[in-house]
Design an enzyme around this catalytic site. Sequence first.
Site, short mmCIF file in Angstrom:
data_model
loop_
_atom_site.label_atom_id
_atom_site.label_comp_id
_atom_site.label_asym_id
_atom_site.label_seq_id
_atom_site.Cartn_x
_atom_site.Cartn_y
_atom_site.Cartn_z
CG ASP A 168 48.74 -92.67 -41.63
OD1 ASP A 168 49.61 -91.82 -41.90
OD2 ASP A 168 49.00 -93.87 -41.43
CG ASP A 170 34.71 -90.56 -52.23
OD1 ASP A 170 34.18 -90.03 -51.24
OD2 ASP A 170 34.10 -91.38 -52.95
CE LYS A 217 33.43 -94.15 -49.65
NZ LYS A 217 33.41 -93.35 -50.89
#
Length: 338
Positions: free
Chosen positions: A232, A208, A174
């Site tokens: 995770d 995303d 990101k």
Amino acid sequence: MPKHTIVLIPGDGIGPEVSSAARRVIEAAGLEVEWVVVPAGADAIERHGYDNVLPDVTLDAIRQHKIALKGPVTTPVGKGFKSVNVQLRQKLGLYAAVRPVRSLAGIKTRYEGVDMVIVRENTEGLYTGIENEITPGVVTSLKVATEKACTRIAQYAFHYAMQRHRRKVTVFHKANIMKLTDGMFLNCSRRVHEEQYPEVAYDEVIIDAGCMKLVQDPTKMDVLLMENLYGDLVSDLCAGLVGGLGVVPGSNIGADSAVFEAVHGSAPDIAGKGLANPLALIMSGVMMLNHIGETAIAEKIKTSYNRVLADGKPNTLTRDLGGTASTSDFAEAVIAKL
Ligand code: NAI
């Protein structure tokens, strides 16, 4: 003298049930092993009387014997002690979490032919747990990325990809928003690719959009490289693509030691009822056996559980896979096929 000494951490919740099943399968498959059983998590305090969820006896045993098989441990939400898992990974320098996610014959899901591996940086990011209350009503959480750790995990992922003849490494990031921290992760990955592993295909995707691509067609993904928090979350997402948390194994690899554990947690909702699927920890045990060079025993166990799954009999599959078997019924079914 048994050939191997392996540390066994039963853990909390479903941990004792699944670790006992995995232990039985590994022993039945013929591993000459002495288990050093040590506690972690609530179990360390409640049953063993330690004042700490990660006692020195546990850390010292792993430092000494180098290899551990670990059940899940509970971490309180929003309060209480720092996660045992995060502490264990940081204190032992278990910098790479490796989580293979594969379609299994006999487990019907939306997708076929999924075969990917998540390589997750395991020691920093937001999981350093450095949080502060600046003033009442304002809190912060510090995301840490070091060049050293980002480079080390990228090297691990590319090396892994090359050794195992994988097609591609894809970085999930990101860096459009977290320009410094995720930017560091991305730059280190690019540099390792260009300078050390140009022969491995490489691409990157903003996380995303990466999640959307994963659920649209996970068969297009191969080795996925990402920082701690993303790894995770994406691990559980990917588990959902191949049959759930009961079927995805994992390892935490460091320079000196390695701890093998399933992706799932302590599942308090089903703990103590014999309902947990021990397959994820059995598969983690297979990863451990390959790691210590016991490849024939690993293969034997793998063939056996694949046969149980492929048979698809309700009385030998656990409830998460649509069957009626208990945790130990499944272990016995695997043992019967060895
Ligand atoms: P979870 O993974 O324990 O459970 C999520 C859901 O999956 C539950 O409905 C559970 O019943 C099911 N599930 C998990 N493992 C299963 C298995 N082997 N067989 C059948 N069903 C299974 O995640 P949750 O509820 O978010 O966390 C519970 C606790 O576990 C928390 O305290 C968390 O911190 C801890 N945790 C520990 C981990 C570890 O020790 N490596 C990893 C993830 C969570």
